[in-house]
Structure formats: C-alpha cells, structure tokens
Design a protein around this motif. Structure first.
Motif, PDB file in Angstrom:
ATOM      1  N   THR A 172       0.853  -1.186   0.000  1.00 39.50           N
ATOM      2  CA  THR A 172       0.000   0.000   0.000  1.00 39.50           C
ATOM      3  C   THR A 172       0.896   1.246   0.000  1.00 39.50           C
ATOM      4  OG1 THR A 172      -0.141   0.006   2.428  1.00 39.50           O
ATOM      5  CG2 THR A 172      -1.827  -1.232   1.234  1.00 39.50           C
ATOM      6  N   GLY A 173       0.355   2.363   0.426  1.00 38.47           N
ATOM      7  CA  GLY A 173       1.132   3.600   0.483  1.00 38.47           C
ATOM      8  C   GLY A 173       1.440   4.125  -0.902  1.00 38.47           C
ATOM      9  N   LEU A 195      12.523  -3.152   3.705  1.00 37.69           N
ATOM     10  CA  LEU A 195      12.913  -3.758   2.436  1.00 37.69           C
ATOM     11  C   LEU A 195      12.935  -2.702   1.345  1.00 37.69           C
ATOM     12  CD1 LEU A 195      10.512  -6.843   2.703  1.00 37.69           C
ATOM     13  CD2 LEU A 195      12.969  -6.822   3.231  1.00 37.69           C
ATOM     14  N   LEU A 196      13.807  -2.896   0.374  1.00 35.11           N
ATOM     15  CA  LEU A 196      13.864  -2.038  -0.804  1.00 35.11           C
ATOM     16  C   LEU A 196      13.437  -2.854  -2.014  1.00 35.11           C
ATOM     17  CD1 LEU A 196      17.311  -0.310  -0.166  1.00 35.11           C
ATOM     18  CD2 LEU A 196      15.051   0.716   0.159  1.00 35.11           C
ATOM     19  N   GLY A 206      11.889   3.385 -10.092  1.00 35.83           N
ATOM     20  CA  GLY A 206      12.689   3.732  -8.928  1.00 35.83           C
ATOM     21  C   GLY A 206      12.609   2.669  -7.855  1.00 35.83           C
ATOM     22  N   LEU A 207      12.814   3.098  -6.607  1.00 33.26           N
ATOM     23  CA  LEU A 207      12.805   2.188  -5.467  1.00 33.26           C
ATOM     24  C   LEU A 207      11.675   2.546  -4.523  1.00 33.26           C
ATOM     25  CD1 LEU A 207      16.566   1.992  -4.376  1.00 33.26           C
ATOM     26  CD2 LEU A 207      15.254   0.255  -5.584  1.00 33.26           C
ATOM     27  N   MET A 208      11.143   1.506  -3.886  1.00 36.81           N
ATOM     28  CA  MET A 208      10.187   1.682  -2.811  1.00 36.81           C
ATOM     29  C   MET A 208      10.761   1.070  -1.532  1.00 36.81           C
ATOM     30  SD  MET A 208       7.319   3.168  -3.792  1.00 36.81           S
ATOM     31  CE  MET A 208       6.647   3.713  -5.372  1.00 36.81           C
ATOM     32  N   VAL A 216       3.296  -1.035   3.992  1.00 36.00           N
ATOM     33  CA  VAL A 216       3.258   0.346   3.536  1.00 36.00           C
ATOM     34  C   VAL A 216       4.555   0.673   2.804  1.00 36.00           C
ATOM     35  CG1 VAL A 216       3.155   2.765   4.234  1.00 36.00           C
ATOM     36  CG2 VAL A 216       1.694   1.071   5.358  1.00 36.00           C
ATOM     37  N   ALA A 217       4.422   1.158   1.573  1.00 41.48           N
ATOM     38  CA  ALA A 217       5.571   1.485   0.731  1.00 41.48           C
ATOM     39  C   ALA A 217       5.743   2.998   0.650  1.00 41.48           C
ATOM     40  CB  ALA A 217       5.385   0.917  -0.672  1.00 41.48           C
TER      41      ALA A 217
END
Length: 311
Positions: A172-173, A195-196, A206-208, A216-217
C-alpha cells in the motif's frame, strides 16, 4: 568486515586454489588471477546469482529450473540440482549460511528451497502467484517479489534458517502497480528495518521502501535518477548496486541508514555486458550473469558470467 569472517574467506580461497597460490601472498592477490569471465552451459538461460561464504556462485535457469554452481577460482562448474522442468523456472535465488538455497519460481508461482550440498529440492510452495521474481533473506524471513501483483511473499525462517509458513503481504502507500511488469529486485535497507523493492513503473522507475510489518511502501528519494530497467539489487554496507538489465549498466547509490534516500555516486558499464540481470559479491568484485534477453533462447545459445570491480 569481521575478522573471523575475513579469515574464513582467506581459508576457503586457499582451499579452492589447492593451498598453493596463497603461500607468500594474500587472498586478494590470488583472487586477482581468477577469471573475470566464464562460460555457463549452452541453453542454460541464467537469471539469478548468489554467492555464500565460500567462493562458489550459484545460478538459476529460466529454461528448466536447474541450479548451476561455478568455482570463482577456475570458472568451471556443474549442475548441482535438477529443476522441475520448463514450467518451473528459477529466477532470483539466495543462499544462507546453512547451505540452503531459496528460489523464486517465476511464472510457476512457486517458492522453492534446495539443499545446496545434495541438490535435493526440499520444499515447494505454490503461492498462487503470477510471477515470483526475486528474493532477499532477513534473519526471520525470506521475502519474494511478485511482478504482476502488488504483494510480497514472506517465507518465515526458524533459528537455523529452516523454512516455515508463507504469508502474503499486500503493498500500500506509495506503491504503484502497473498493468504489466512492475516489481523486480529486492534488498534490505542498511539498518535492516525495511525492504527495498524495484518498481519499474512509479515515477519513471525507482525504489520503494517497504515496511515488512505493514506493507506500507514509501518512494525512496534517488534525486533525478530513474530505474526503468531496474532488476537485481545488491547492498554492501550503505552502497546499493542496481542492475539496469536492458541498459547494460549498474547504477550505484550511497544510501542513508534507513534507506529513505540515495545519492548516485557511480555508473558501471562494460562491453561484456549482454543484458546482465542480477549481481553477487566476492572480494572486491561483482559477478553477474548475462541473461541475453535480446535473443531467442535455444539449446545452443551461449551464456556466460562476468566480473567487474566494485566501486
């Protein structure tokens, strides 16, 4: 590097070279003579790579799920575990200190574990996924990415790395799920608390940063850098290597401890890159398989792995 771990690396390197190359020299000097490119079996179709506490690289096959182990000292190797066939590929994989391999099963929707010593497939978990892509190990779980759904799969680990139950973690997020290929590589943050995950869709790629407790990201601030072809991730201290497969390069970032921000510090290119997908480290090198996604795979297609210097 902890002294005892450095000493183990020195001893295993000496054993791999027959105990002669290190007499009067150092492990680093010996590794300097190791091959920086070596062949993988024709038709193998590699995607993932992992290296444990000894100088051997393990590669997974998209073609049939086989696991190939190669000596970094010589470049020679063999298939140590037979896969389950063309419908059960192996993509990302990691090995733990107990000699257990954790495999992402791609389009099979499976998570698998393999005993790296015997090559025996220990467990197969059918998580009902559409494409299980990559995996990272934490002290309590193996976390797997799912490319076509906004979830992660968590395989619980016991005190000796033994696999337990699987849970599905909805994302989510800030997470943005595209209509097609979205999530790819996965790593831990430098502080180990999150975690990435590569997201090839959000903000051009990109990265979360994902909280493994809640899902939640939060988008990681990489400045102007984008990862539209981001694949495997490798974290060494606070240095993150992000393989951009179709672009034939590795982008290198320095992260803050929490992994909320990264600053681009280098870009690695090499004329030997033929769509590298993932990376693993030994000594001062990175090792990468060339997946060659730009050619139609056949049983005679040639594949290899290459080594480049770390930043």
């Amino acid at each position: 590097m902890h002294r005892s771990f450095a000493r183990r690396r020195l001893l295993t390197a000496a054993a791999a070279l027959g105990g002669t190359a290190l007499l009067g020299g150092t492990a680093q000097a010996a590794e300097g003579h190791w091959p920086t490119q070596f062949a993988l079996p024709n038709g193998f179709a590699p995607e993932g790579i992992t290296i444990g506490t000894a100088p051997f690289a393990y590669f997974g096959s998209i073609a049939n799920g086989d696991i190939y182990r190669a000596s970094l000292a010589t470049g020679r190797g063999s298939v140590i575990s037979k896969g389950l066939g063309a419908e059960h590929p192996t993509l990302g994989l990691k090995i733990n200190r107990h000699g257990r391999l954790f495999l992402a099963g791609g389009s099979s929707g499976e998570l698998r574990t393999v005993d790296a010593r015997s090559g025996k497939i220990e467990k197969v978990y059918d998580v009902g996924g559409t494409f299980v892509n990559d995996v990272v190990l934490t002290p309590s779980a193996a976390w797997f990415t799912e490319t076509y759904q906004p979830v992660l799969y968590g395989l619980a680990l016991g005190p000796h790395g033994e696999p337990g139950a699987v849970t599905t973690l909805p994302l989510t997020g800030d997470w943005v799920q595209g209509p097609g290929f979205t999530a790819n590589g996965i790593e831990r943050t430098p502080d180990g608390r999150a975690l990435l995950v590569v997201n090839t869709i959000a903000d051009g790629g990109g990265l979360m940063r994902v909280d493994p407790r809640t899902g939640v990201a939060t988008a990681v601030d990489l400045g102007p850098s984008k990862l539209p072809d981001g694949d495997g991730l490798l974290l060494l201290g606070r240095i993150l290597y992000a393989v951009q497969q179709a672009d034939n390069l590795i982008d290198v970032f320095r992260l803050n401890a929490s992994g909320t921000k990264g600053t681009a510090i280098a870009r690695i290119t090499d004329t030997r890159f033929r769509i590298p997908t993932t990376a693993a480290a030994w000594g001062d090198r990175l090792y990468l398989p060339n997946a060659r996604f730009d050619v139609e795979p056949t049983p005679d297609t040639e594949y290899d792995a290459v080594a480049v210097a770390q930043v």
